[in-house]
Design a protein around this motif. Structure first.
Motif, short mmCIF file in Angstrom:
data_model
loop_
_atom_site.label_atom_id
_atom_site.label_comp_id
_atom_site.label_asym_id
_atom_site.label_seq_id
_atom_site.Cartn_x
_atom_site.Cartn_y
_atom_site.Cartn_z
N LEU A 8 0.83 -1.20 0.00
CA LEU A 8 0.00 0.00 0.00
C LEU A 8 0.87 1.25 0.00
CD1 LEU A 8 -2.84 1.25 0.16
CD2 LEU A 8 -2.66 1.08 2.66
N ARG A 12 0.88 4.12 -2.92
CA ARG A 12 0.58 5.52 -2.62
C ARG A 12 1.74 6.45 -2.94
NH1 ARG A 12 -3.05 4.91 2.89
NH2 ARG A 12 -4.99 4.44 1.77
N LEU A 15 1.30 7.82 -6.38
CA LEU A 15 0.07 8.55 -6.68
C LEU A 15 0.11 9.98 -6.17
CD1 LEU A 15 -2.49 5.81 -5.55
CD2 LEU A 15 -1.65 6.22 -7.89
N ARG A 17 -2.54 11.61 -4.64
CA ARG A 17 -3.89 11.33 -4.13
C ARG A 17 -4.65 12.63 -3.93
NH1 ARG A 17 -4.24 8.08 0.74
NH2 ARG A 17 -6.07 7.14 -0.24
N GLY A 88 -10.58 4.36 0.97
CA GLY A 88 -9.35 4.84 0.36
C GLY A 88 -8.16 3.91 0.44
N TYR A 89 -8.38 2.65 0.69
CA TYR A 89 -7.29 1.67 0.70
C TYR A 89 -7.24 0.90 -0.62
CZ TYR A 89 -7.00 2.70 5.66
OH TYR A 89 -6.85 3.36 6.85
N SER A 91 -8.71 1.55 -3.28
CA SER A 91 -8.60 2.48 -4.40
C SER A 91 -7.14 2.84 -4.70
CB SER A 91 -9.42 3.75 -4.14
OG SER A 91 -8.99 4.40 -2.96
N SER A 92 -6.31 2.92 -3.67
CA SER A 92 -4.88 3.20 -3.91
C SER A 92 -4.23 2.07 -4.69
CB SER A 92 -4.15 3.40 -2.58
OG SER A 92 -4.59 4.55 -1.91
N THR A 107 -5.44 8.11 -10.18
CA THR A 107 -5.20 8.36 -8.76
C THR A 107 -6.43 7.93 -7.99
OG1 THR A 107 -4.36 9.96 -7.15
CG2 THR A 107 -5.99 10.77 -8.75
N ASP A 108 -6.47 8.28 -6.70
CA ASP A 108 -7.63 7.90 -5.90
C ASP A 108 -8.01 9.00 -4.92
OD1 ASP A 108 -5.49 7.41 -4.07
OD2 ASP A 108 -6.67 5.89 -3.05
N VAL A 110 -8.54 10.23 -1.18
CA VAL A 110 -8.13 10.01 0.20
C VAL A 110 -9.39 9.84 1.06
CG1 VAL A 110 -6.97 11.01 2.21
CG2 VAL A 110 -6.02 11.36 -0.09
#
Length: 140
Positions: A8, A12, A15, A17, A88-89, A91-92, A107-108, A110
């Motif tokens: 994770l 991230r 990204l 975010r 938001g996990y 999705s990252s 991206t995602d 937060v």
């Protein structure tokens, strides 16, 4: 051995975010919000009007512009996809997978849907309706 926390963090790190309000602004500027939550979760939590619904297990096939199973909006590798899950996990991880496909603007959000809702952004009652592509001929 690698842990999910390390995976994770690595995702991230790649990204940029977006906070929910920044994600909403990006959508107004032409980005596409894609909700990857399963139907039961959308039903329980709510939905975001205008979001493209693509459950996580279909995401790469639907957004890869070279895939026979792509959706109409997956026109090229320059589409800005903003991925939304519940918190938001996931999705990252999903956004990083999209970047691996060359979708460099992926991206995602937060905090996911829960943060979107808490920010007072538009939501609608929950629905577990199948994604539009699932109802169309050849919907894989």
């Amino acid at each position: 051995m690698t842990t999910i926390s390390e995976v994770l963090a690595a995702a991230r790190a790649r990204l940029t975010r977006l906070a929910p309000t920044d994600a909403a602004a990006a959508v107004l500027d032409g980005a596409r919000l894609v909700d990857i939550r399963p139907g039961w979760q959308r039903l329980a939590e709510g939905t975001v009007p205008g979001a493209v619904v693509i459950e996580r297990n279909h995401l790469e096939w639907r957004l890869d512009p070279t895939s026979d199973a792509r959706i109409d909006a997956a026109v090229d590798h320059d589409v800005a996809w903003v991925v939304l899950c519940s918190e938001g996990y996931t999705s990252s991880l999903a956004a990083a997978a999209l970047q691996d496909l060359g979708l460099h603007r992926a991206t995602d959000v937060v905090g996911g849907y829960r943060a979107w809702e808490a920010a007072g952004l538009p939501t609608a009652p929950g629905s577990d309706a199948p994604p539009e592509y699932a109802a169309s001929p050849g919907g894989h």
